[in-house]
Scaffold this motif. Structure first.
Motif, PDB file in Angstrom:
ATOM      1  N   ASN A   1       0.870  -1.198  -0.138  1.00 34.81           N
ATOM      2  CA  ASN A   1       0.000   0.019   0.002  1.00 34.81           C
ATOM      3  C   ASN A   1       0.872   1.266   0.060  1.00 34.81           C
TER       4      ASN A   1
ATOM      5  N   HIS B   1       1.693   0.730  -6.311  1.00 30.54           N
ATOM      6  CA  HIS B   1       0.590   0.958  -6.030  1.00 30.54           C
ATOM      7  C   HIS B   1      -0.057   2.169  -6.868  1.00 30.54           C
TER       8      HIS B   1
ATOM      9  N   ALA C   1      -5.623   6.645  -0.136  1.00 31.37           N
ATOM     10  CA  ALA C   1      -4.828   5.675   1.169  1.00 31.37           C
ATOM     11  C   ALA C   1      -4.502   6.066   2.451  1.00 31.37           C
TER      12      ALA C   1
END
Length: 323
Positions: free
Chosen positions: A159, A164, A320
């Motif tokens: 992540n 990503h 995120a």
């Protein structure tokens, strides 16, 4: 007992001389290079190629210390808290310069805890599809993603890391929806594509090349604005159907803040020499990486800060957050 000024000055002079002598002798014992990924991925491959060459240049053993997990923050935290003596170093990228702090709420380090030494490599990511995904080019990927929003999985090495964010950037510019599936490293991410657990991946060339060689992954395009000199046959994502797409991955050498400048200068000079070696450059090129030594420590410091800012912006776009 009272010490007069002359005796204090004499002691200070001796201490300074001793410190200078210790720095002149650097390194006098093995070095450790910490990375936040497991063996098999790009960072590990680069660290081992560079570490072997640095060991020969400095005439000291260089150990590679893999500390994967939590998006490289476990390794970065360990390196940040290590003695600033030049014997524990860290190989990282843009996330170290701000992205980690934007992503994780409770980190015990900031960019100020690191001293940028020099850039080591640069490379585009490689957009690949699994052999069983039925995707042979970017146009087919876009078609599937638009026909079945969210049904395509793309794997990454964690992540908030560049593999990503490359997918986030792609989805936004292309106007598609895909499902992100994070793994603990580039090798595992590539294996997921080969196994069909993920249909595509924005991968570092070193991590995915074995899958391409084995016929288990199909290269679609590179993420850089221009075709890569080490992978010239692959089109860019921009020319293959997503105008304006541009993103490259890089790795650099960092030391804990407070490392003596003479030690940093020694590491910078040694790195410049090993990165100029044609044999090392060929080794890196075979894994899709280009040697990219900085012209000065100051240049790398400015570059790393700029890239860190861009990383923070992409994380904000991704939405995120990790507790």
């Amino acid at each position: 007992m009272l010490w007069n000024t002359s005796r204090l000055l004499a002691v200070a002079t001796l201490c300074a001389a001793g410190a200078a002598a210790a720095q002149d002798a650097y390194p006098s014992r093995p070095l450790r290079i910490v990375i936040g990924f497991p063996p098999g991925g790009a960072a590990d491959t680069i660290a081992r190629i560079y570490g072997d060459a640095l060991a020969k240049e400095l005439k000291q053993t260089v150990l590679i210390d893999n500390r994967p997990g939590a998006g490289t923050t476990i390794a970065a935290d360990f390196a940040a808290k290590s003695p600033p003596d030049g014997y524990t170093l860290y190989i990282g990228g843009a996330s170290l310069m701000g992205g980690d702090n934007a992503l994780y709420k409770k980190l015990r380090y900031t960019p100020a805890d690191f001293m940028p030494v020099t850039q080591l490599t640069t490379a585009p990511l490689l957009l690949v599809a699994g052999k069983t995904a039925g995707i042979r080019n970017v146009a087919e990927l876009l078609q599937k993603a638009r026909q079945q929003p969210g049904s395509l999985n793309y794997s990454s090495s964690g992540n908030g890391v560049i593999t990503h964010l490359a997918g986030v950037h792609f989805a936004k510019l292309a106007g598609v929806t895909m499902t992100h599936v994070p793994y603990k490293g580039g090798a595992q991410s590539a294996q997921a594509v080969a196994a069909g657990d993920a249909q595509v991946s924005f991968a570092t060339p070193a991590s995915v090349q074995p899958m391409i060689d084995a016929g288990k992954a199909v290269p679609l395009a590179v993420t850089s604005a221009r075709r890569s000199p080490v992978m010239p046959n692959y089109p860019t994502i921009a020319e293959a159907g997503v105008p304006g797409y541009s993103l490259s991955n890089w790795y650099g050498l960092f030391a804990p803040a407070g490392t003596p400048q003479p030690v940093v200068d020694r590491l910078f000079a040694a790195s410049a020499r090993v990165l100029a070696d044609p044999t090392l450059q060929k080794q890196l090129a075979g894994r899709g990486e280009e040697a990219a030594p900085s012209r000065s420590q100051a240049e790398f410091k400015a570059f790393a800060a700029h890239e860190g800012k861009l990383d923070v912006e992409l994380i904000a776009q991704s939405g995120a957050k990790i507790d």
